[in-house]
Design an enzyme around this catalytic site. Structure first.
Site, PDB file in Angstrom:
ATOM      1  N   LEU A  12       0.827  -1.200   0.000  1.00  0.00           N
ATOM      2  CA  LEU A  12       0.000   0.000   0.000  1.00  0.00           C
ATOM      3  C   LEU A  12       0.865   1.256   0.000  1.00  0.00           C
ATOM      4  O   LEU A  12       1.544   1.509  -0.976  1.00  0.00           O
ATOM      5  CB  LEU A  12      -1.025  -0.039   1.140  1.00  0.00           C
ATOM      6  CG  LEU A  12      -2.037  -1.189   1.031  1.00  0.00           C
ATOM      7  CD1 LEU A  12      -2.891  -1.271   2.280  1.00  0.00           C
ATOM      8  CD2 LEU A  12      -2.916  -1.056  -0.209  1.00  0.00           C
ATOM      9  N   ILE A  13       0.851   2.053   1.057  1.00  0.00           N
ATOM     10  CA  ILE A  13       1.632   3.294   1.091  1.00  0.00           C
ATOM     11  C   ILE A  13       3.068   2.952   1.479  1.00  0.00           C
ATOM     12  O   ILE A  13       3.323   2.478   2.583  1.00  0.00           O
ATOM     13  CB  ILE A  13       1.042   4.299   2.092  1.00  0.00           C
ATOM     14  CG1 ILE A  13      -0.417   4.601   1.759  1.00  0.00           C
ATOM     15  CG2 ILE A  13       1.882   5.579   2.149  1.00  0.00           C
ATOM     16  CD1 ILE A  13      -0.648   5.154   0.370  1.00  0.00           C
ATOM     17  N   HIS A  14       3.992   3.177   0.542  1.00  0.00           N
ATOM     18  CA  HIS A  14       5.399   2.873   0.776  1.00  0.00           C
ATOM     19  C   HIS A  14       6.238   3.704  -0.187  1.00  0.00           C
ATOM     20  O   HIS A  14       5.700   4.533  -0.929  1.00  0.00           O
ATOM     21  CB  HIS A  14       5.652   1.363   0.602  1.00  0.00           C
ATOM     22  CG  HIS A  14       5.485   0.890  -0.793  1.00  0.00           C
ATOM     23  ND1 HIS A  14       4.257   0.815  -1.411  1.00  0.00           N
ATOM     24  CD2 HIS A  14       6.392   0.487  -1.716  1.00  0.00           C
ATOM     25  CE1 HIS A  14       4.417   0.376  -2.648  1.00  0.00           C
ATOM     26  NE2 HIS A  14       5.699   0.188  -2.862  1.00  0.00           N
ATOM     27  N   GLY A  15       7.532   3.494  -0.201  1.00  0.00           N
ATOM     28  CA  GLY A  15       8.460   4.320  -0.967  1.00  0.00           C
ATOM     29  C   GLY A  15       8.166   4.413  -2.449  1.00  0.00           C
ATOM     30  O   GLY A  15       8.251   5.489  -3.032  1.00  0.00           O
TER      31      GLY A  15
END
Length: 158
Positions: A12-15
């Site tokens: 999901l939300i990552h680099g």
């Protein structure tokens, strides 16, 4: 809402999302669609913490997401739908909102999953969801970063 991409990445939300995909599309909002996370305040807070300041995060269950996307809430805003599997995308389609294509990124190895690409493993439930989406006319692509070549894997996941 201008949906610019529907992406599956189990992180999901990552680099990669924050460093590559948000700038690639000049996204203003990420819409995570997940029937479990929507009811998990700890996970929602953690995901929001990871977002860059210039992009907002919304988290919806499948039915509510389908309704909002059908009604074109936030029309004119650049949005990416982000899910950790194809199951919520299938549920949205069954609720009346179908995406034209899905960009598949990382799907980690798990018990019962089969490897279909370098960073992509799917369970039988996910394969069935992909198959149903393909039957509805949804195209499937694998692309880990915007710099990678987008490869059509629709036939592979029927």
């Amino acid at each position: 809402m201008a949906i610019l991409d529907t992406r599956i990445d189990d992180r999901l939300i990552h680099g990669q999302v924050c460093g590559y995909w948000i700038p690639q599309y000049s996204l203003q909002r990420i819409a995570i669609v997940d029937d479990d996370i929507v009811n998990d305040e700890t996970r929602k807070t953690t995901l929001k913490f990871g977002m860059p300041e210039n992009c907002k995060l919304s988290i919806f269950g499948s039915a509510k997401a389908a309704d909002k996307f059908i009604r074109k809430i936030d029309e004119g805003i650049k949005v990416m739908i982000l899910c950790n599997s194809p199951v919520p995308i299938l549920r949205m389609a069954e609720a009346g909102y179908q995406v034209p294509y899905i960009t598949i990124g990382n799907m980690s190895n798990r018990p019962g999953a089969t490897q279909i690409d370098k960073n992509t493993f799917i369970t039988p439930e996910e394969k069935e969801a992909f198959s149903k989406l393909v039957q509805k006319g949804v195209k499937l692509y694998i692309q880990n970063t915007p710099r990678d070549v987008k490869r059509d894997v629709t036939e592979l996941l029927k």
